[in-house]
Design a protein around this motif. Sequence first.
Motif, short mmCIF file in Angstrom:
data_model
loop_
_atom_site.label_atom_id
_atom_site.label_comp_id
_atom_site.label_asym_id
_atom_site.label_seq_id
_atom_site.Cartn_x
_atom_site.Cartn_y
_atom_site.Cartn_z
N GLY A 33 68.77 22.81 -11.45
CA GLY A 33 68.58 23.53 -10.19
C GLY A 33 67.85 22.68 -9.17
N ALA A 34 66.80 21.97 -9.61
CA ALA A 34 66.04 21.12 -8.70
C ALA A 34 66.92 20.00 -8.16
N PHE A 35 67.75 19.41 -9.03
CA PHE A 35 68.63 18.33 -8.58
C PHE A 35 69.63 18.85 -7.55
N LEU A 36 70.17 20.06 -7.82
CA LEU A 36 71.13 20.66 -6.88
C LEU A 36 70.48 20.88 -5.53
N ALA A 37 69.23 21.42 -5.55
CA ALA A 37 68.52 21.66 -4.29
C ALA A 37 68.31 20.36 -3.54
N LEU A 38 67.96 19.29 -4.28
CA LEU A 38 67.74 17.99 -3.65
C LEU A 38 69.03 17.49 -2.98
N SER A 87 72.25 16.59 1.90
CA SER A 87 73.52 16.69 2.60
C SER A 87 73.37 17.29 3.99
N ILE A 88 72.21 17.91 4.28
CA ILE A 88 72.02 18.48 5.62
C ILE A 88 72.02 17.37 6.67
#
Lengths: 215, 145
Positions: free
Chosen positions: A96-101, A106-107
């Motif tokens: 989950g943390a990696f996905l959030a990063l 990507s923003i």
Amino acid sequence: MIVPLDLIIFAVLILTAVLAINVKDLLAAVALLAAYSLFASLLFAGVNAVDVSLVEAALGAGLTGVLFIGAILATSRHSMARRNLRRRYTMLPLIGAFLALMVYASIDLPDRGDPEAPAHLGVSQTYLRDSLDDTQTPNVVTSLLADYRSQDTLGETLVIVTAALAATLVLIRRRDDEYQGHAPSRELPLPDGDEVVADPYADDVRSADRRRRPR
Amino acid sequence: MTGAYPSVVVRVVCALLSPFILMFGLYVVAHGHYGPGGGFAGGVFLAVAAILPRLTLAEELSYRLVPVSMGPLMGGIGMLLFLAAGTVPMLFGGAFLDYAAVEVAAIEAARMRYLGILVVEVGVGLAVFGAMVTIFDVLMGRSER
């Protein structure tokens, strides 16, 4: 690019990926991975990346599946259930943390097709403008891969050939191991390396392992 | 584990399909200048056309069509072709892989680069074909000793 179609394909991609991880039958998992690659190639075709799409369809949906099936025929068809639940629960927050990063990173990326994007301001303009005059090749992807950036392609081809040689070195069974008494004595000697002992299409593919079982 | 598949339908369909896949692979390799694809995708199609008979047809037939020795041989030939496309321009005083440096009468520099791309595509196609067939053969326990 058609946004509703892309959303549907993304949903199918996530669905096939999750199913491929969870399914017990490995042949079904291979089929699901092939479906995943096919939908990914549709996605690439949707953004006009036809070269990538063709390679993804040929390699991901075709050849990789065949190599996986070969590996399954040589080993076992059923996946082992993982009992260690604690490890799974420690992995989930990390994922989950990696996905959030990744989402956060990507923003900052420029929009696709943005003419002011850094990738479109450098040498790529020269390539796009001069490719036809320089190389008489209408397909810029080909002239980039095989002419302007041919050293990269040379490296990639070397990697593939090296991979084949490495697979040979790991998997090959040497004749003197099997026939001339150098083999560990607990192994059954093979009558002939070319002879297939197990019935290939028996329900349990693991029967192929029987010939290597200790006495 | 390879060998004749029990179902006639599968055998006939695969036997009919594989020459067409081979044809399409050759087309993709040769047509990389104008359409999608090129050496890599074309080489994969060629490898599939060689592997499909191995999975479904009788062994003596499929391994006579594309022998086991074909994999390493084609991989090596393709790699050498690519390296030759790199070193021949150096003999003419150019840089590595600078096809335009090769001077042949009546062929302009741009045309030379076009031909250089073709040589590289064929080399990549052969190398990928050889590598994939080698990996499959070795995975199935069929390999040159």
